[in-house]
Design a protein around this motif. Structure first.
Motif, PDB file in Angstrom:
ATOM      1  N   MET A   1      14.555 -53.108  19.357  1.00 58.89           N
ATOM      2  CA  MET A   1      15.296 -52.311  18.527  1.00 58.89           C
ATOM      3  C   MET A   1      16.888 -52.759  19.008  1.00 58.89           C
ATOM      4  SD  MET A   1      16.100 -48.239  18.438  1.00 58.89           S
ATOM      5  CE  MET A   1      14.983 -47.809  16.928  1.00 58.89           C
ATOM      6  N   SER A   2      17.614 -53.283  17.962  1.00 58.72           N
ATOM      7  CA  SER A   2      19.132 -53.869  18.075  1.00 58.72           C
ATOM      8  C   SER A   2      20.089 -52.661  18.484  1.00 58.72           C
ATOM      9  CB  SER A   2      19.421 -54.599  17.084  1.00 58.72           C
ATOM     10  OG  SER A   2      19.411 -53.960  15.687  1.00 58.72           O
ATOM     11  N   THR A   3      19.918 -51.550  17.981  1.00 66.33           N
ATOM     12  CA  THR A   3      20.602 -50.274  18.262  1.00 66.33           C
ATOM     13  C   THR A   3      20.069 -49.493  19.355  1.00 66.33           C
ATOM     14  OG1 THR A   3      21.164 -50.260  15.795  1.00 66.33           O
ATOM     15  CG2 THR A   3      21.648 -48.472  16.784  1.00 66.33           C
ATOM     16  N   THR A   4      20.886 -48.960  20.221  1.00 66.71           N
ATOM     17  CA  THR A   4      20.489 -48.151  21.419  1.00 66.71           C
ATOM     18  C   THR A   4      20.178 -46.989  20.840  1.00 66.71           C
ATOM     19  OG1 THR A   4      22.634 -47.739  22.227  1.00 66.71           O
ATOM     20  CG2 THR A   4      21.558 -49.803  23.018  1.00 66.71           C
ATOM     21  N   PHE A   5      19.407 -46.117  21.655  1.00 64.73           N
ATOM     22  CA  PHE A   5      19.450 -44.792  21.258  1.00 64.73           C
ATOM     23  C   PHE A   5      20.735 -43.889  21.286  1.00 64.73           C
ATOM     24  CE2 PHE A   5      14.688 -45.321  22.554  1.00 64.73           C
ATOM     25  CZ  PHE A   5      14.254 -45.516  21.160  1.00 64.73           C
TER      26      PHE A   5
ATOM     27  N   ARG B   1      29.238 -40.218   3.051  1.00 60.77           N
ATOM     28  CA  ARG B   1      27.960 -40.671   2.424  1.00 60.77           C
ATOM     29  C   ARG B   1      27.617 -42.210   2.664  1.00 60.77           C
ATOM     30  NH1 ARG B   1      24.365 -39.479  -1.936  1.00 60.77           N
ATOM     31  NH2 ARG B   1      22.879 -41.215  -1.708  1.00 60.77           N
ATOM     32  N   ALA B   2      28.642 -42.912   2.774  1.00 57.68           N
ATOM     33  CA  ALA B   2      28.496 -44.334   3.181  1.00 57.68           C
ATOM     34  C   ALA B   2      27.761 -44.463   4.500  1.00 57.68           C
ATOM     35  CB  ALA B   2      29.901 -45.296   3.482  1.00 57.68           C
ATOM     36  N   ALA B   3      28.137 -43.724   5.358  1.00 58.74           N
ATOM     37  CA  ALA B   3      27.425 -43.450   6.566  1.00 58.74           C
ATOM     38  C   ALA B   3      26.254 -42.978   6.633  1.00 58.74           C
ATOM     39  CB  ALA B   3      28.431 -42.542   7.909  1.00 58.74           C
ATOM     40  N   ILE B   4      25.860 -42.094   5.945  1.00 59.33           N
ATOM     41  CA  ILE B   4      24.459 -41.750   5.488  1.00 59.33           C
ATOM     42  C   ILE B   4      23.581 -42.578   5.180  1.00 59.33           C
ATOM     43  CG2 ILE B   4      22.996 -40.130   4.171  1.00 59.33           C
ATOM     44  CD1 ILE B   4      25.293 -37.991   4.747  1.00 59.33           C
ATOM     45  N   ASP B   5      24.110 -43.472   4.093  1.00 60.11           N
ATOM     46  CA  ASP B   5      23.487 -44.605   3.364  1.00 60.11           C
ATOM     47  C   ASP B   5      23.147 -45.671   4.323  1.00 60.11           C
ATOM     48  OD1 ASP B   5      23.326 -43.076   0.910  1.00 60.11           O
ATOM     49  OD2 ASP B   5      24.981 -44.397   0.235  1.00 60.11           O
ATOM     50  N   GLU B   6      24.047 -46.004   5.462  1.00 64.09           N
ATOM     51  CA  GLU B   6      23.915 -46.888   6.279  1.00 64.09           C
ATOM     52  C   GLU B   6      22.811 -46.724   7.297  1.00 64.09           C
ATOM     53  OE1 GLU B   6      26.609 -48.888   9.861  1.00 64.09           O
ATOM     54  OE2 GLU B   6      27.394 -48.621   7.680  1.00 64.09           O
ATOM     55  N   LEU B   7      22.901 -45.194   7.914  1.00 54.89           N
ATOM     56  CA  LEU B   7      22.155 -44.800   9.104  1.00 54.89           C
ATOM     57  C   LEU B   7      20.625 -44.447   8.667  1.00 54.89           C
ATOM     58  CD1 LEU B   7      22.104 -44.360  11.899  1.00 54.89           C
ATOM     59  CD2 LEU B   7      23.045 -42.036  11.749  1.00 54.89           C
ATOM     60  N   TRP B   8      20.558 -43.788   7.481  1.00 57.21           N
ATOM     61  CA  TRP B   8      19.207 -43.097   7.142  1.00 57.21           C
ATOM     62  C   TRP B   8      18.498 -44.111   6.088  1.00 57.21           C
ATOM     63  CZ3 TRP B   8      17.568 -38.067   8.311  1.00 57.21           C
ATOM     64  CH2 TRP B   8      18.738 -37.308   9.264  1.00 57.21           C
TER      65      TRP B   8
ATOM     66  N   GLY C   1      15.062 -41.349  24.633  1.00 56.51           N
ATOM     67  CA  GLY C   1      14.167 -42.193  23.852  1.00 56.51           C
ATOM     68  C   GLY C   1      13.071 -42.991  24.246  1.00 56.51           C
ATOM     69  N   HIS C   2      12.303 -43.219  23.414  1.00 53.47           N
ATOM     70  CA  HIS C   2      11.147 -44.378  23.702  1.00 53.47           C
ATOM     71  C   HIS C   2      10.397 -44.585  22.423  1.00 53.47           C
ATOM     72  CE1 HIS C   2       7.803 -41.381  23.397  1.00 53.47           C
ATOM     73  NE2 HIS C   2       8.400 -40.543  23.913  1.00 53.47           N
ATOM     74  N   HIS C   3       9.832 -45.667  22.275  1.00 52.92           N
ATOM     75  CA  HIS C   3       9.342 -46.231  21.119  1.00 52.92           C
ATOM     76  C   HIS C   3      10.192 -46.071  19.800  1.00 52.92           C
ATOM     77  CE1 HIS C   3       5.877 -45.635  23.706  1.00 52.92           C
ATOM     78  NE2 HIS C   3       5.312 -46.789  23.123  1.00 52.92           N
ATOM     79  N   ASP C   4      10.045 -45.274  18.955  1.00 53.13           N
ATOM     80  CA  ASP C   4      10.806 -45.153  17.662  1.00 53.13           C
ATOM     81  C   ASP C   4      11.233 -43.795  17.667  1.00 53.13           C
ATOM     82  OD1 ASP C   4      10.656 -47.903  17.160  1.00 53.13           O
ATOM     83  OD2 ASP C   4       8.836 -47.482  15.827  1.00 53.13           O
ATOM     84  N   GLN C   5      11.404 -42.892  18.665  1.00 54.18           N
ATOM     85  CA  GLN C   5      11.856 -41.601  18.661  1.00 54.18           C
ATOM     86  C   GLN C   5      12.919 -41.395  19.755  1.00 54.18           C
ATOM     87  OE1 GLN C   5       8.099 -39.581  18.651  1.00 54.18           O
ATOM     88  NE2 GLN C   5       7.524 -40.249  20.765  1.00 54.18           N
TER      89      GLN C   5
ATOM     90  N   ASP D   1      13.944 -50.364  12.829  1.00 49.91           N
ATOM     91  CA  ASP D   1      14.984 -51.201  12.605  1.00 49.91           C
ATOM     92  C   ASP D   1      16.314 -50.457  12.876  1.00 49.91           C
ATOM     93  OD1 ASP D   1      13.448 -53.435  12.180  1.00 49.91           O
ATOM     94  OD2 ASP D   1      12.935 -52.597  10.241  1.00 49.91           O
ATOM     95  N   GLY D   2      16.476 -49.582  13.544  1.00 47.82           N
ATOM     96  CA  GLY D   2      17.769 -48.888  13.788  1.00 47.82           C
ATOM     97  C   GLY D   2      18.159 -47.668  12.719  1.00 47.82           C
TER      98      GLY D   2
END
Length: 128
Positions: A1-5, A25-32, A75-79, A106-107
């Motif tokens: 994962m390129s983005t850290t927890f 909204r732009a941040a939500i679209d990018e993160l979620w 965090g671990h795995h994808d959580q 994928d972050g």
């Protein structure tokens, strides 16, 4: 994962504090992810649009208060999980909770499950 927890949790908290609707909204679209889901004891938001409306409603309900991370992000795995608080700057926060987030690997956030540990009492019977 390129983005850290830690980065994910920080970006997530920043969304809850972003009061400019376009930037939020732009941040939500990018993160979620597009099929994102947020669930806490007070409600469910399915998809980015509902998540955006929920964040705006919380900001309206608690004007002038800010979310902040408390303690380490685990965090671990994808959580990941982390504790947060909501309150005015410089004083003890009246609201404290923790969230468990699941990523898509994928972050991006796919689901967040929120829990409330401390909430202020409300109404005329609050002291009873």
């Amino acid at each position: 994962m390129s983005t850290t927890f830690d980065e994910l949790a920080g970006r997530y908290i920043a969304i809850w504090n972003e009061t400019d609707p376009r930037q939020r909204r732009a941040a939500i679209d990018e993160l979620w992810t597009a099929d994102a889901r947020y669930v806490d004891p007070l409600g469910v938001a399915e998809g980015r649009e509902e998540i955006d409306r929920l964040v705006a409603a919380v900001q309206d309900q608690f004007p002038g208060m800010l979310f902040r991370l408390v303690g380490p992000v685990d965090g671990h795995h994808d959580q990941l999980r982390f504790t947060w608080e909501l309150g005015p700057a410089g004083v003890e926060a009246p609201v404290v909770g923790f969230d468990v987030a699941v990523t898509d690997g994928d972050g991006r956030l796919r689901q967040v499950l929120g829990f409330l540990d401390r909430v202020p009492a409300a109404g005329p019977d609050a002291d009873r």
